[in-house]
Design an enzyme around this catalytic site. Sequence first.
Site, short mmCIF file in Angstrom:
data_model
loop_
_atom_site.label_atom_id
_atom_site.label_comp_id
_atom_site.label_asym_id
_atom_site.label_seq_id
_atom_site.Cartn_x
_atom_site.Cartn_y
_atom_site.Cartn_z
N GLY A 89 11.60 13.85 26.32
CA GLY A 89 11.56 14.38 27.69
C GLY A 89 12.95 14.51 28.29
O GLY A 89 13.24 15.46 29.02
N LEU B 203 1.26 20.39 17.33
CA LEU B 203 2.00 20.10 18.56
C LEU B 203 2.30 21.39 19.31
O LEU B 203 2.70 22.38 18.71
CB LEU B 203 3.33 19.43 18.21
CG LEU B 203 3.25 18.23 17.27
CD1 LEU B 203 4.63 17.85 16.79
CD2 LEU B 203 2.55 17.08 17.96
N GLU B 204 2.12 21.38 20.62
CA GLU B 204 2.53 22.49 21.48
C GLU B 204 3.87 22.08 22.07
O GLU B 204 3.95 21.10 22.79
CB GLU B 204 1.52 22.74 22.59
CG GLU B 204 0.10 22.94 22.10
CD GLU B 204 -0.83 21.83 22.55
OE1 GLU B 204 -0.47 21.05 23.46
OE2 GLU B 204 -1.92 21.74 21.98
#
Length: 178
Positions: free
Chosen positions: A97, A120-121
């Site tokens: 993040g 995974l996106e």
Amino acid sequence: MILTGPAISAAVNAGEITIAPYDPARLSPNAYDWRLGDTIRICDSDLDAAAPTAYTELDIPATGLVLKPGVLYLGVTLERTSSDTYAQLLNGDRTIGALGIWVHVSAPLGHQGHAIRWTLEIRAAKPARVYPGMTFGKLAFLTTLGTPANYQQQRAKYAATQGIDISRLYEEILQGAP
């Protein structure tokens, strides 16, 4: 309830959780640190829920791949996970993040019996270089309440996924689902 790192370790040793490849050093207080696999798909055009998504598949080189803003990337976990006993919850983590990368925001739940490498996106706020095998998130294991229903035995469109899978919502639309 969420399993602690030592409880995850005990469940792996008892055969109640499978993580392959498994490295006990990747356990944290309440999760397992999962890694990005070595393949990524880049969605090539506009997305349409009623049609399969066109994509280009690339191997992520050892020198890394720069993710660009405004592009949808579909990746895959290095690890294949499964458990007939526990549900799973897959998330990115703070380190990813802080690079401006959002990962797997829409479907973090792995049902009991879920036995796949996770699709995974991935989206990036700014250009960010990623590498195969880098830590990309945390996987938590949850106890369940009630009668278990194994995901692999359901009529679920993603039950047989072996790697990266595009949206298959078009299957429902073509069948006239409301």
